[in-house]
Scaffold this motif. Sequence first.
Motif: not given
Length: 374
Positions: A62-66, A75-78, A92-97, A236-237
């Motif tokens: 997940t972090d590898a694509i986030f 980010g927002p608006g993208d 999920e990674a998209i929303l986390l960004a 991130i960690n």
Amino acid sequence: MSGVPFVDLKAQYARLKPQIAEAIQDVLDGGRYILGPAVAKLESELAEYCGAAHAISCSSGTDAIFMPLLAYEVGPGDAVFVPSFTFTATAEAILLAGASPVFVDVEADSFNIDLADLAQKISETRAGGKLTPKAILAVDLFGLPADWSGLNTLAEREGLHLISDAAQSFGGAYHNKRVGSLAPVSGTSFFPAKPLGCYGDGGAITTDDDGLAELLKSIRVHGAGADRYEVVRIGINGRLDSIQAAILSVKLSVFDDELEARERVAQIYDEELKDVVATPKRIEGLRSAWAQYTIKTDKRAAVQEKLGAAGIPTMIYYPKPMHLQVPYLPYGGGEGSLPVSEAICHQVMSLPMHPYLSDDDARRIAAATRDALA
């Protein structure tokens, strides 16, 4: 038949037990448990294996694509265009960004992103004016590479970042190029059940972009600059443990042999099942890593029940597309909007697949599947 595992990690461990014990002991003796020599060694091996200039290990697929989304300042608006028929981590990674996923349909036979629908979704999003198209996040589902020639051409034409979610396809190939070198940046997973898996969570990002590689290394360690306490960006960690890296190096040494064994199992399934059910699509010039062997049938429930009674486990990847999952409803078009993704969710069924499945067991599984389909 009884006791057939869906994935047999114990058989692999038995094969590699002395080497794994030695590798772990070396880490313990060295005392470098985070980003130590074992991690540097693995990253060099991964980059060489897939033909990329850089491999940046991280804590999960997940972090590898986030992390690439953060690096590209998505980010927002993208808008990020993503197939709906995938695991939640991709969307999920998209929303986390902070960005918005735009769900795209897939091909009914390859299960990978439909380029015609992708082009249409990009055009519609631009015309809508509410979101700025920023990136494509394409998936190699079940181990088969997507149409990376078409994807690279489309991304370049549209001025979009292109990210490969290769969580299931590391070890696969696309016209003599290995997965990990097919997109400007690729992320993979080392979850234990993946074709190349560790004994916990882990992942890696590969790229030929020197600047992007340095940026990802900073993001991986809380946005650190030249000094760990100099913070130059939000990160991130996302580090990989040295013990996991050492285990992966051992497993990588037999990885090609295991890929050949997976292909042998797939060929047996193909031969035994091709005339009774829709078997996975094979595309000339492409090699699947066979993370899963997934058939399609309208008799799925009955077949699963009969195979279960015979001691043969099966899995459904995935029972519902992302655009119909609760967290993503605001971003999708609802039922009927992506007809292929919605249809195949009711048809797909994965059979046992791992490199330690004997030819005899593969044939017995195939025979039981034929009987169940009759």
